[in-house]
Design an enzyme around this catalytic site. Structure first.
Site, PDB file in Angstrom:
ATOM      1  N   TYR A  91       0.838  -1.201   0.000  1.00 58.70           N
ATOM      2  CA  TYR A  91       0.000   0.000   0.000  1.00 58.70           C
ATOM      3  C   TYR A  91       0.876   1.255   0.000  1.00 58.70           C
ATOM      4  CZ  TYR A  91      -4.029   2.887   1.364  1.00 58.70           C
ATOM      5  OH  TYR A  91      -5.043   3.820   1.418  1.00 58.70           O
ATOM      6  N   SER A 186       1.872  -7.630   1.466  1.00 57.41           N
ATOM      7  CA  SER A 186       0.851  -6.744   2.017  1.00 57.41           C
ATOM      8  C   SER A 186      -0.219  -6.465   0.952  1.00 57.41           C
ATOM      9  CB  SER A 186       1.491  -5.470   2.564  1.00 57.41           C
ATOM     10  OG  SER A 186       0.565  -4.739   3.323  1.00 57.41           O
ATOM     11  N   GLN A 187      -0.412  -5.209   0.530  1.00 54.26           N
ATOM     12  CA  GLN A 187      -1.334  -4.967  -0.572  1.00 54.26           C
ATOM     13  C   GLN A 187      -0.928  -5.787  -1.788  1.00 54.26           C
ATOM     14  OE1 GLN A 187      -3.071  -0.957  -2.307  1.00 54.26           O
ATOM     15  NE2 GLN A 187      -1.087  -1.374  -3.246  1.00 54.26           N
ATOM     16  N   ASP A 276       1.256  -9.378  13.779  1.00 58.12           N
ATOM     17  CA  ASP A 276       0.872  -8.384  12.771  1.00 58.12           C
ATOM     18  C   ASP A 276      -0.393  -7.656  13.210  1.00 58.12           C
ATOM     19  OD1 ASP A 276       0.326  -6.939  10.459  1.00 58.12           O
ATOM     20  OD2 ASP A 276       0.901  -8.581   9.123  1.00 58.12           O
ATOM     21  N   HIS A 306       4.151  -6.772  10.881  1.00 58.80           N
ATOM     22  CA  HIS A 306       3.805  -6.749   9.460  1.00 58.80           C
ATOM     23  C   HIS A 306       5.031  -6.883   8.547  1.00 58.80           C
ATOM     24  CE1 HIS A 306       1.085  -6.299   6.186  1.00 58.80           C
ATOM     25  NE2 HIS A 306       1.551  -5.136   5.794  1.00 58.80           N
TER      26      HIS A 306
END
Length: 326
Positions: A91, A186-187, A276, A306
Site C-alpha cells: 500500500y 501486504s497490498q 501483525d 507486518h
C-alpha cells in the site's frame, strides 16, 4: 489488540464466516470481459548503470484503457524464453526507480514489477501511474475510494490491471508463457491472491503464487481486530458517513482475498507474522485455508509484525519457486 489475535492452533483451524456475494463470479467475468481490449504493450530500454540486468520501461493498457507502468528486468546475456515473476507492491508503494529491484532477475527469471495506479507516494520513482477515474467523497487514501458500489471501487481497477499484467508477462518474446509466477507483500499480497484467483477466467494457468503477509482478506474480521494500517481508513469513513456500513461491506465482499483465493488453481506459498497488527494473522489464515489448490504452504513468523520474514522469507521463496518453475 492482544499479542496475537488468536492462538496458533486456533489460527490453523480458523475459517472465514463471511458468505460470498451471489454475483461474485458474474461480477468479475463481466469486469474482465469489459476490459478485454488490446494490451498495447510498449517497451523502451532504460540505462540503469547495472551490467548484469537489462531493464525496460513498460507501458500497457489496464482497466478502462488507462496506461499502467512497469519495469521489466531481464538477466543480461539470457538465451531462450525465461520463466517470469510478476510482482505487485504494498500500500502506497510502486515500481520505484529502474535500478531498484528484487533478486528475481539475478536468479535467472524475467521480472515484471508493476505500479499500482494512483499510488507510489511512499517511494516516488519514475513517472508513477495515475488513476484517472473519478470517485465520490472518501477518506484520504485508497481504501474507501468508490466504496459505494463494487462497480466504482478502487480495487476493481487495480485487480483488473493485475490480471492484464499477467497477460502482458505471458505475451512477451523474452518470457515463457507456461512458467508465470506472481508475488507481492501486504497490498501486493492481496493483489497476488486476486490475480491468481482471476487468472483462470482469462485462460491463464499460473505456475505459482506467493502472497506475503497479504492485505485485503476477511475484511469484516479485519475491521474488528486490526489496530494499525489502512483498514482504519474504512473505520474512519464509516465514523463520518454513518449508516453506510452494509453498503460498504457489500462492496468489500467482492474484493475479499478469502473469496478470490478459492478460485486459485496454482501452488502457493503464504507468509504470516503472528504479531501483525496491520494484517491480523486470522485474516491471512482465512485466505490460506480457502486456497483452491492442494499444493499450499504457509510460513509462520511467530515474533514478527507486518514485516514478516523479510530476507529470511525471500530466501525461502527463491528455493520454493525454483522447484515450481523448473
Amino acid at each position: 489488540m492482544p499479542r496475537s489475535d488468536l492462538p496458533l492452533q486456533d489460527l490453523l483451524e480458523y475459517r472465514c464466516s463471511t458468505p460470498e456475494p451471489q454475483d461474485l463470479d458474474a461480477f468479475w467475468e463481466r469486469t474482465l470481459a469489459e476490459n478485454a481490449h488490446p494490451l498495447d504493450v510498449r517497451l523502451e530500454p532504460v540505462e540503469t548503470g547495472l551490467t548484469l540486468v537489462d531493464t525496460f520501461d513498460v507501458t500497457f493498457s489496464g482497466y478502462g484503457g488507462a496506461p499502467i507502468r512497469a519495469w521489466l528486468h531481464l538477466p543480461a546475456g539470457r538465451s531462450g524464453p525465461l520463466p517470469v515473476v510478476v510482482q505487485f507492491h504494498g500500500y502506497s508503494g510502486g515500481r520505484g526507480l529502474a535500478h531498484q529491484m528484487a533478486p528475481w532477475p539475478l536468479a535467472g527469471y524475467a521480472h515484471l514489477t508493476v505500479d499500482t495506479r494512483g499510488q507510489g507516494w511512499s517511494n516516488g520513482g519514475h513517472e508513477p501511474t495515475p488513476d484517472p477515474e473519478p470517485s465520490a467523497p472518501h477518506h484520504p487514501g485508497s481504501m474507501t475510494q468508490g466504496i459505494q458500489s463494487p462497480d466504482t471501487y478502487f480495487y476493481r481497477r487495480v485487480y483488473t490491471d493485475a490480471v492484464r499484467a499477467l497477460q502482458v508477462a505471458a505475451s512477451l518474446e523474452a518470457t515463457d508463457a507456461e512458467r508465470v509466477a506472481v508475488v507481492g507483500g501486504s497490498q501486493g499480497g492481496a493483489i497476488t491472491i486476486a490475480a491468481a484467483g482471476l487468472a483462470p477466467k482469462v485462460g491463464l494457468r499460473l505456475r505459482a503464487a506467493m502472497p506475503d503477509v497479504p492485505f485485503l482478506c476477511d475484511f469484516r474480521r479485519a475491521l474488528d481486530v486490526a489496530t494499525s494500517g489502512p483498514y482504519l481508513e474504512i473505520e474512519r469513513y464509516l465514523h463520518t458517513f454513518r449508516g453506510r456500513e452494509e453498503e460498504a461491506l457489500a462492496t468489500l465482499d467482492h474484493f475479499d482475498g478469502v473469496h478470490l483465493a478459492r478460485r486459485a488453481e496454482c501452488p502457493t506459498l503464504f507468509s504470516v507474522g503472528l504479531l501483525d497488527t496491520t494484517c491480523p494473522p486470522s485474516t491471512v489464515f482465512g485466505a490460506y485455508a480457502g486456497w483452491g489448490a492442494e499444493d499450499k504452504q504457509i510460513k509462520v513468523y511467530p515474533f514478527n509484525n507486518h514485516e514478516g520474514g523479510e530476507g529470511y522469507h525471500q530466501r525461502r521463496q527463491l528455493s520454493w519457486l525454483a522447484e515450481r518453475l523448473a
